[in-house]
Scaffold this active site. Sequence first.
Site: not given
Length: 536
Positions: A230, A342
Amino acid sequence: MGGPPPTARRLNFFSTSIPRGTEDGRSALQARLAFFSRLILVLVVAFFTLLNVAGALLMPGYSVRMLVAPQMLDILGMAASMAVLWRLYRGRPRSAPVLAGLDAGGMLLISLFSCLPLLGPGMGGEPAQGVFAISLLVIARAAIVPTPAVWTLAVSTLAMVPLLTMIGLYHAHERAGGWALSIASPLECAVAVTIATVVSSVIYGLRLKVQEARQLGQYTLENRLGGGGMGEVFRARHALLRRPTAVKMIRPGAAHAAALARFEREVQLTSILTHPNTISVYDYGHTADGTFYYAMEYVDGIDLDELARVHGPQAPARVVHILRQVCGSLAEAHGIGLIHRDIKPANVMLCERGGVPDVAKVLDFGLAREAVPAGDAALTRDDLVVGTPLFISPEALRAPEAVDARSDLYAVGGVAYYLLTGTPVFAGRTAVEVCSQHLQTPPEPPSARLGRPLPAALEEAVLRCLEKDPARRPSSARDLGQALEACRDAGVWTEAHARAWWDERHRGRRPAAERSDAGVSQLLTIDLRDRGAVGQ
C-alpha cells in the site's frame, strides 16, 4: 502534524528555495552563488578571447598590447572579480549574511566595471552596451540563484545604480541624444529589474512548492528506498534531529478507509515494541491531504534476501545466530498479541549497531494484525490472504482469520531454509503453484537440497517450523529460540567471525537506499473467493 516545519516557514532574504534546515539552506545558496560566478567568469573570458581573436584577424596593426588597453579594463575587471568571488564561494562555508554581502557586492562590482567605458575620452563606450550587459546579468542571476523576490529586487536595483548614474553624467557631458536617450536607459533598466524580480518570484515559489510536497510533518523526504503493497518508503530527515530516518507513507486512494484505520492501529501497536532486534518506530501522523505516514529507524545494511542471493548458502552457525535474534523480536511482538504475517528474507536486515556486526533487524510490521481483534471487526478483513507466496503458511491460505503466532514461525522456517540452501522451500512458475505446494507438498530436507549434511538438530528445528499442521510446530517464538540455542552441533558464530565477513566480503555493499523489493520478496494478496485454485 501536517505542513512544513517552522524552520521552513521563517524564510528571509538570505534563505534558499530548499528549506531543509539552516545549514542545508546556507550550503545550497553558497553552491548556487559559486555556480553563477563561475558561469559569468567563463562567459566573460570567452567574450574577451573572441574579441581579441576577431581584432587580430580583422584590424590592421593589431598588437598584443591591446590586451591591456583601457578599452579592455572593464572586461578584465569583471573577470578578476568573478574569479575572486568563485574562489570565496568554493572555500570554507560562509554564513548567510556573508553570502548576502558577497552576492550584493559582486553585482555592484560588475556594474562599476561596466561603467569604465563611459569614464573618459577614447574609451569608446556606449551606454546601450552597459545597459544590455547588466540587464542580462540580473535576469541570469534571478534564474540561477533562487532567492526571494524582494532580495532579487534589491540586488538588481543596486546593480543598476552605478550604471544609471554614469549614464546620466555621460548624457549631461556629451549633450547628445536629447531627452529621449536620457530616459530610455532608466526605462530599460527598470524593465530588466522587473523581469528579474518576476522570474525570481516564480522560480523561488515553484521550488518552495516542490519542497513542501516532499514534507511530511517534521520530516523532509529525500531519496526513495522502495515500495510495495500500500505504500512507499523514503529516506527522510527530521527538521531538528539529525539521525537518518525511514518514512513509510500511504497516500489517499492507495487503500480503503478500513485498511488505513487498521494500518494506523497496527503502527500504534508496533511503536511500543522495544526489542533491540525490532525496527524502532519513532513517529506517525497524517498530512493535510490525508496521507498517512510513520517514521522509523533507518537501517543501512544487507537484507537476508540479498545475503543468500549474492553470497550463497550461509554457515549453520550464522543461520542460528540470525534466527535467534529474529525469534527474540517475534517473541516480544507475539507477547502483546501482534503477529507479523510477512516474515521473509527481505524483511530481516543485518547491520552494525554500536560497533557490533551481524545485528538482525525485523522490518515492516505494516502487515501485522492483532491476534485477537478487540471487537472492531470492521478493521479486519477475513476474506483476504496477505503475505509473500514463497513464505506464506498453509493456514494463511486456508483460513486467514485463524492465523496465529505459529504462522510467523512457519515463515521463520522458510527463511532458515533459504539461508541454509540458497533456495526457497517451494518454487513454481506461478504464485498459485507455489501456494498449492505450501498446502500439500512435504518440504524436501534442506540437507538433501543442499547435497551435503547439515547439523541434525538445526535441520529438525527447521522442518518442525515447516509442518503443515500448526500444532506440530514449536509452540512459540521463545521455544524456537531455545531450540536453536540447543543446536550445539551447528557451531558458534562469534563477533570475530562476523567482523571478518563484513570486512572481507561485504565492503562493496549497496546502501539500503539502492535496494528494491526484488527476488523472493514479492507481495501476494489473494481473494479467498478464488482460493479453490490453490486447494482447500
